[in-house]
Design a protein around this motif. Structure first.
Motif, short mmCIF file in Angstrom:
data_model
loop_
_atom_site.label_atom_id
_atom_site.label_comp_id
_atom_site.label_asym_id
_atom_site.label_seq_id
_atom_site.Cartn_x
_atom_site.Cartn_y
_atom_site.Cartn_z
N LYS A 231 8.64 -1.52 -0.42
CA LYS A 231 9.43 -0.44 -1.04
C LYS A 231 8.69 0.23 -2.18
CE LYS A 231 12.60 -3.53 -2.00
NZ LYS A 231 11.90 -3.83 -3.16
N SER A 232 8.14 -0.58 -3.09
CA SER A 232 7.59 0.04 -4.31
C SER A 232 6.36 0.87 -3.99
CB SER A 232 7.29 -1.00 -5.38
OG SER A 232 6.63 -2.08 -4.84
N THR A 233 5.54 0.43 -3.03
CA THR A 233 4.37 1.23 -2.63
C THR A 233 4.82 2.60 -2.13
OG1 THR A 233 3.22 -0.75 -1.92
CG2 THR A 233 2.46 1.32 -0.96
N HIS A 234 5.79 2.61 -1.24
CA HIS A 234 6.16 3.88 -0.62
C HIS A 234 6.94 4.78 -1.58
CE1 HIS A 234 4.15 3.28 3.10
NE2 HIS A 234 4.46 2.00 2.98
N LEU A 235 7.66 4.17 -2.49
CA LEU A 235 8.32 4.95 -3.56
C LEU A 235 7.25 5.69 -4.37
CD1 LEU A 235 11.13 3.64 -5.87
CD2 LEU A 235 9.15 4.75 -6.84
N GLN A 236 6.16 4.99 -4.71
CA GLN A 236 5.09 5.61 -5.51
C GLN A 236 4.41 6.74 -4.74
OE1 GLN A 236 4.52 5.12 -8.62
NE2 GLN A 236 5.82 3.32 -8.92
N SER B 23 7.90 -1.16 8.40
CA SER B 23 6.56 -1.04 7.80
C SER B 23 5.60 -2.01 8.49
CB SER B 23 6.62 -1.31 6.29
OG SER B 23 7.18 -2.58 6.04
N ASP B 24 5.34 -1.72 9.79
CA ASP B 24 4.48 -2.62 10.57
C ASP B 24 3.14 -1.96 10.91
OD1 ASP B 24 5.51 -0.74 12.25
OD2 ASP B 24 6.13 -2.12 13.83
N THR C 132 2.84 4.36 7.80
CA THR C 132 4.22 4.09 7.36
C THR C 132 4.70 5.21 6.43
OG1 THR C 132 3.84 1.72 7.59
CG2 THR C 132 5.72 2.37 6.25
N ALA C 133 3.79 5.69 5.57
CA ALA C 133 4.16 6.79 4.66
C ALA C 133 4.62 8.01 5.46
CB ALA C 133 2.97 7.15 3.77
N LEU D 92 -3.32 10.08 -0.49
CA LEU D 92 -2.24 9.52 -1.34
C LEU D 92 -2.42 8.02 -1.51
CD1 LEU D 92 1.18 11.08 -0.17
CD2 LEU D 92 0.06 11.38 -2.38
N VAL D 93 -2.68 7.33 -0.39
CA VAL D 93 -2.84 5.87 -0.43
C VAL D 93 -4.06 5.51 -1.28
CG1 VAL D 93 -3.33 3.81 0.96
CG2 VAL D 93 -1.64 5.47 1.76
N ASP D 94 -5.17 6.24 -1.09
CA ASP D 94 -6.40 5.96 -1.87
C ASP D 94 -6.14 6.15 -3.36
OD1 ASP D 94 -7.73 5.41 0.41
OD2 ASP D 94 -8.83 7.31 0.51
N ARG D 95 -5.43 7.25 -3.69
CA ARG D 95 -5.16 7.52 -5.11
C ARG D 95 -4.32 6.39 -5.71
NH1 ARG D 95 -2.33 13.02 -5.93
NH2 ARG D 95 -2.54 13.55 -3.74
#
Ligand code: TMP
Length: 243
Positions: free
Chosen positions: A26-31, A198-199, A205-206, A233-236
């Motif tokens: 959750k927290s990863t995708h929220l960010q 989120s598999d 998943t984003a 986004l993921v790299d940042r």
């Protein structure tokens, strides 16, 4: 379910919550959503429950402390609700009023999943205290994140880099009931609660998460929201975490 029709009809902001069992991401995708909103000049306020205020963080330490193993379910329920009441009044309502997008890692659905389905507190009691603490605020959209594996996999992910907290130590059957509770909530309110499994790698998943928000923010499925953008986004986010 609390009486929430038109809950924040007069506030121009949007309230989006992220829910799911421990370790669902959750927290990863929220960010990632917050970062994308900020890229477009939109104010994104990131919060977590319990927490997000000084009082809420103090209550968080108390409720999650494994040393508090004598805590009864009634006390646990009321601590979560107390933290929520403070957060709603002090942070969420003012942010919605000034037009921000509020992204909250857990909210009232967590209490139904954990304290009602998990602990066994009657639903009508949980709904009533939720209604009291939410003060008329209710999520416009909820992203429900599930690991795609069983509850053991989620707990394994959640406790990979830290000691288990009091809730994570509640046992596998408890967490399976929580996951079942979430699925029941999603089935009862599919317009608000959108399931994302989120598999896959984070960027894939984003894309799914953004797809579940695209009716609120059409650009989330539009030009520019492609594979390269999600990877960026993921790299940042990963570099921020390392830094
Ligand atoms: P987390 O923020 O790391 O997910 O930790 C919060 C823990 O508290 C998590 O195990 C879920 C639990 N919880 C409840 O049991 N009820 C609630 O109402 C909330 C907000 C969280």
């Amino acid at each position: 379910m609390p009486n929430t029709e038109g809950a924040q009809a007069t506030a121009p902001g949007l309230f989006i919550t992220f829910e799911g069992g421990d370790g669902a991401g959750k927290s990863t995708h929220l960010q990632l959503v917050a970062e994308a909103l900020r890229d477009r000049g939109i104010e994104a306020v990131c919060l977590r429950e319990p927490g997000g205020t000084i009082i809420g963080e103090q209550l968080r330490s108390t409720v999650l402390d494994p040393g508090n193993y004598v805590m009864v379910d009634e006390c646990e329920l009321l601590i979560y609700e107390a933290a929520r009441a403070q957060l709603v009044f002090q942070v969420i309502k003012p942010a919605l009023q000034r037009g921000a997008v509020v992204l909250c890692d857990r909210f009232a659905d967590s209490t139904v999943a954990y304290q009602c389905f998990g602990r066994g507190i009657p639903r009508d009691i949980v709904d009533r205290v939720n209604e009291f603490s939410c003060q008329g605020v209710w999520p416009d959209r909820t992203i429900l994140m599930m690991t795609g594996g069983d509850a053991e996999m989620g707990i394994g992910r959640a406790t990979n880099h830290k000691h288990a907290d009091r809730l994570e130590m509640a046992g596998l059957e408890f967490h399976e009931r929580v996951n079942g509770g979430y699925l029941a909530l999603a089935a009862a309110d599919p317009a608000r609660i959108r399931l994302v499994v989120s598999d896959e790698p984070k960027a894939a998943t984003a894309r799914k998460v953004f797809g579940q928000l695209a009716d609120l923010f059409p650009w989330m499925e539009g030009e520019g929201c492609d594979e390269a953008y999600f990877k960026d986004l993921v790299d940042r986010r990963d570099s921020l975490r390392r830094g």
